[in-house]
Design a protein around this motif. Structure first.
Motif, PDB file in Angstrom:
ATOM      1  N   THR A 146      65.976  45.685  20.925  1.00 24.69           N
ATOM      2  CA  THR A 146      67.082  46.264  20.692  1.00 24.69           C
ATOM      3  C   THR A 146      66.747  47.903  21.072  1.00 24.69           C
ATOM      4  O   THR A 146      67.615  48.620  21.505  1.00 24.69           O
ATOM      5  N   VAL A 147      65.593  48.447  20.704  1.00 20.66           N
ATOM      6  CA  VAL A 147      65.400  49.610  21.010  1.00 20.66           C
ATOM      7  C   VAL A 147      65.278  50.099  22.438  1.00 20.66           C
ATOM      8  O   VAL A 147      65.822  51.002  22.717  1.00 20.66           O
ATOM      9  N   VAL A 148      65.027  49.005  23.174  1.00 18.27           N
ATOM     10  CA  VAL A 148      64.759  49.487  24.766  1.00 18.27           C
ATOM     11  C   VAL A 148      66.240  49.353  25.313  1.00 18.27           C
ATOM     12  O   VAL A 148      66.601  50.199  25.958  1.00 18.27           O
ATOM     13  N   TYR A 149      66.985  48.419  24.622  1.00 15.54           N
ATOM     14  CA  TYR A 149      68.714  48.489  24.857  1.00 15.54           C
ATOM     15  C   TYR A 149      69.059  49.790  24.658  1.00 15.54           C
ATOM     16  O   TYR A 149      69.938  50.367  25.375  1.00 15.54           O
ATOM     17  N   GLY A 150      68.934  50.234  23.485  1.00 16.54           N
ATOM     18  CA  GLY A 150      69.590  51.488  23.049  1.00 16.54           C
ATOM     19  C   GLY A 150      69.239  52.570  24.255  1.00 16.54           C
ATOM     20  O   GLY A 150      69.820  53.418  24.433  1.00 16.54           O
ATOM     21  N   TYR A 151      67.760  52.916  24.349  1.00 21.06           N
ATOM     22  CA  TYR A 151      67.481  53.900  25.242  1.00 21.06           C
ATOM     23  C   TYR A 151      67.999  53.694  26.618  1.00 21.06           C
ATOM     24  O   TYR A 151      67.985  54.653  27.627  1.00 21.06           O
ATOM     25  N   PHE A 152      68.159  52.392  27.414  1.00 14.27           N
ATOM     26  CA  PHE A 152      68.551  52.093  28.526  1.00 14.27           C
ATOM     27  C   PHE A 152      70.213  52.469  28.580  1.00 14.27           C
ATOM     28  O   PHE A 152      70.488  53.107  29.496  1.00 14.27           O
ATOM     29  N   ALA A 153      70.787  52.227  27.240  1.00 18.83           N
ATOM     30  CA  ALA A 153      72.155  52.700  27.450  1.00 18.83           C
ATOM     31  C   ALA A 153      72.230  54.268  27.109  1.00 18.83           C
ATOM     32  O   ALA A 153      73.050  54.806  28.088  1.00 18.83           O
ATOM     33  N   LEU A 154      71.319  54.948  26.858  1.00 20.48           N
ATOM     34  CA  LEU A 154      71.352  56.458  26.568  1.00 20.48           C
ATOM     35  C   LEU A 154      70.721  57.002  27.848  1.00 20.48           C
ATOM     36  O   LEU A 154      71.368  58.148  28.111  1.00 20.48           O
ATOM     37  N   VAL A 179      76.316  47.652  26.704  1.00 19.70           N
ATOM     38  CA  VAL A 179      75.059  47.277  26.878  1.00 19.70           C
ATOM     39  C   VAL A 179      74.718  46.341  25.586  1.00 19.70           C
ATOM     40  O   VAL A 179      74.014  45.085  25.632  1.00 19.70           O
ATOM     41  N   MET A 180      75.386  46.455  24.610  1.00 18.76           N
ATOM     42  CA  MET A 180      75.640  45.416  23.461  1.00 18.76           C
ATOM     43  C   MET A 180      76.117  43.952  24.060  1.00 18.76           C
ATOM     44  O   MET A 180      75.550  43.179  23.697  1.00 18.76           O
ATOM     45  N   GLY A 181      77.144  44.431  25.039  1.00 17.65           N
ATOM     46  CA  GLY A 181      77.711  42.992  25.535  1.00 17.65           C
ATOM     47  C   GLY A 181      76.736  42.191  26.373  1.00 17.65           C
ATOM     48  O   GLY A 181      76.578  41.233  26.328  1.00 17.65           O
ATOM     49  N   VAL A 182      75.861  43.226  27.065  1.00 15.69           N
ATOM     50  CA  VAL A 182      74.782  42.476  27.994  1.00 15.69           C
ATOM     51  C   VAL A 182      73.621  41.729  26.976  1.00 15.69           C
ATOM     52  O   VAL A 182      73.291  40.739  27.528  1.00 15.69           O
ATOM     53  N   MET A 183      73.573  42.431  26.000  1.00 16.19           N
ATOM     54  CA  MET A 183      72.705  42.025  25.138  1.00 16.19           C
ATOM     55  C   MET A 183      72.935  40.516  24.686  1.00 16.19           C
ATOM     56  O   MET A 183      72.044  39.664  24.201  1.00 16.19           O
ATOM     57  N   ARG A 240      76.808  38.679  15.837  1.00 21.30           N
ATOM     58  CA  ARG A 240      75.599  39.601  16.076  1.00 21.30           C
ATOM     59  C   ARG A 240      75.638  41.056  16.732  1.00 21.30           C
ATOM     60  O   ARG A 240      74.811  41.773  16.260  1.00 21.30           O
ATOM     61  N   ALA A 241      76.639  41.211  17.291  1.00 20.81           N
ATOM     62  CA  ALA A 241      77.331  42.644  17.700  1.00 20.81           C
ATOM     63  C   ALA A 241      77.465  43.410  16.658  1.00 20.81           C
ATOM     64  O   ALA A 241      76.943  44.761  16.497  1.00 20.81           O
ATOM     65  N   ILE A 242      78.289  42.914  15.495  1.00 21.43           N
ATOM     66  CA  ILE A 242      78.692  43.792  14.475  1.00 21.43           C
ATOM     67  C   ILE A 242      77.414  44.115  13.422  1.00 21.43           C
ATOM     68  O   ILE A 242      77.431  45.318  12.949  1.00 21.43           O
ATOM     69  N   GLY A 243      76.281  43.407  13.324  1.00 21.14           N
ATOM     70  CA  GLY A 243      75.129  43.498  12.798  1.00 21.14           C
ATOM     71  C   GLY A 243      74.287  44.400  13.327  1.00 21.14           C
ATOM     72  O   GLY A 243      73.038  44.347  12.955  1.00 21.14           O
ATOM     73  N   GLU A 244      74.007  44.614  14.576  1.00 22.55           N
ATOM     74  CA  GLU A 244      73.322  45.534  15.453  1.00 22.55           C
ATOM     75  C   GLU A 244      73.013  46.682  14.943  1.00 22.55           C
ATOM     76  O   GLU A 244      73.875  47.281  14.737  1.00 22.55           O
ATOM     77  N   THR A 245      71.717  47.278  14.940  1.00 21.61           N
ATOM     78  CA  THR A 245      71.414  48.538  14.176  1.00 21.61           C
ATOM     79  C   THR A 245      70.924  49.416  15.283  1.00 21.61           C
ATOM     80  O   THR A 245      71.539  50.390  15.494  1.00 21.61           O
ATOM     81  N   MET A 246      69.577  48.994  15.815  1.00 20.46           N
ATOM     82  CA  MET A 246      68.959  50.145  16.636  1.00 20.46           C
ATOM     83  C   MET A 246      69.830  50.644  17.836  1.00 20.46           C
ATOM     84  O   MET A 246      69.682  51.807  18.232  1.00 20.46           O
ATOM     85  N   LEU A 247      70.113  49.569  18.622  1.00 21.14           N
ATOM     86  CA  LEU A 247      71.019  50.027  19.822  1.00 21.14           C
ATOM     87  C   LEU A 247      72.106  50.969  19.592  1.00 21.14           C
ATOM     88  O   LEU A 247      72.316  52.247  20.142  1.00 21.14           O
ATOM     89  N   VAL A 248      72.839  50.882  18.368  1.00 19.36           N
ATOM     90  CA  VAL A 248      74.125  51.714  18.119  1.00 19.36           C
ATOM     91  C   VAL A 248      73.641  53.083  17.517  1.00 19.36           C
ATOM     92  O   VAL A 248      74.057  54.034  17.830  1.00 19.36           O
TER      93      VAL A 248
END
Length: 320
Positions: A146-154, A179-183, A240-248
């Protein structure tokens, strides 16, 4: 004579049944030790899960009590300002809840239709060779950190969106939600496809026999028949989206802002927990206990959604 023949037949049946039951009894006695060992192993695994859940609940409740002794539950749930560190301090959790639900709503608008369409394609249209290739490739998305997703979004999604929306901030809810939706697409597609595959082919063949097209069979027969599993996959993905941490935490920002504008910076409940836990807040202080108060609320929200999914599956589940 007839009585003699009947008695002999009964004796033969009793002898044959005793011969059949005797090996079964021996087999049960021989496997009883192994069965008990396996039963206790399974029971221990289930007990570990239950004790872990109870331990988490005990930790959250015991620490959150110290917070709610000083801050009322009503002010916590209805307040519109969240500044537990900066003065003047305020402990209204609605900005965090609003940011969390905003991210989850954007993710749902991306993941649910795309995931359902992918599931329909894999279940009803794709040949076996294509399915064996596409499904593992699609599920690779679930294995990306999810860290990769976060920097991909940023660093990638946000600059593209700023071309369309120049007023968009660097940290915003829109790119994080997309990006959360893609995940969570693999979760929706995989669970929905499993639900569709459980629909018997007799329903499809009956629809084809009545002259239905493949689109009509997919949308009017298979999807309604697998509706409980599909809805359950939706609820699990949103949880899962509500509980996601690193991406948001990376892409959405750290501004407790009660807004419906996805172009602004917001903060989710999980992002606040990360922010405060990495700071220098004294252990046992009121500010420190806000972590457990927010965590308890997040736990209750996800628990309610899981119970809702369980109720939907149990209420509208079709058994074939």
């Amino acid at each position: 004579m007839q009585r003699t023949i009947g008695q002999s037949q009964e004796s033969v049946e009793a002898t044959s049944s005793s011969r059949v039951e005797l090996p079964r009894m021996r087999r049960r006695k021989g496997d009883s030790l192994e069965g008990r060992i396996v039963r206790w192993i399974f029971f221990g695994c289930a007990l570990i899960s239950i004790l872990t859940t109870l331990g988490i609940i005990f930790t959250l409740v015991s620490q959150a009590i110290g917070f709610f002794v000083e801050v009322s539950v009503w002010d916590f749930l209805t307040g519109t300002r969240w500044t537990p560190i900066l003065k003047p301090r305020a402990y209204g959790v609605l900005p965090l809840v609003g940011g969390t639900l905003l991210i989850a709503a954007i993710a749902a608008m991306v993941a649910l239709p795309v995931g359902l369409a992918a599931a329909i394609f894999l279940s009803e249209y794709a040949p076996n060779k294509v399915r064996r290739i596409v499904k593992p490739v699609l599920e690779i998305l679930a294995g990306i950190p999810t860290v990769v997703y976060g920097y991909f979004a940023l660093t990638f999604v946000t600059p593209l969106l700023q071309i369309l929306f120049p007023e968009m901030l660097v940290f915003n809810a829109l790119s994080a939600g997309i990006v959360m939706g893609v995940m969570i697409i693999p979760m929706v597609s995989s669970l929905s496809e499993d639900a569709m595959n459980s629909v018997p082919n007799s329903l499809r063949n009956a629809a084809y026999a009545l002259g239905a097209t493949r689109v009509e069979v997919s949308l009017r027969v298979v999807v309604p028949a697998a509706l409980s599993g599909i809805v359950a996959s939706f609820i699990i993905a949103i949880s899962r989206a509500i509980g996601e941490t690193m991406l948001v935490t990376i892409a959405a920002g750290a501004t407790p802002n009660l807004t419906l504008n996805p172009l602004e910076s917001i903060q989710t409940m999980t992002a606040f927990i990360v922010q405060l836990s990495l700071g220098e807040t004294p252990h046992g202080s009121l500010e420190y206990n806000t972590i457990f108060a927010v965590g308890l609320l997040l736990f209750l929200i996800t628990l309610a959604m899981n119970l809702m999914g369980h109720f939907i599956v149990k209420r509208w589940r079709e058994k074939y």
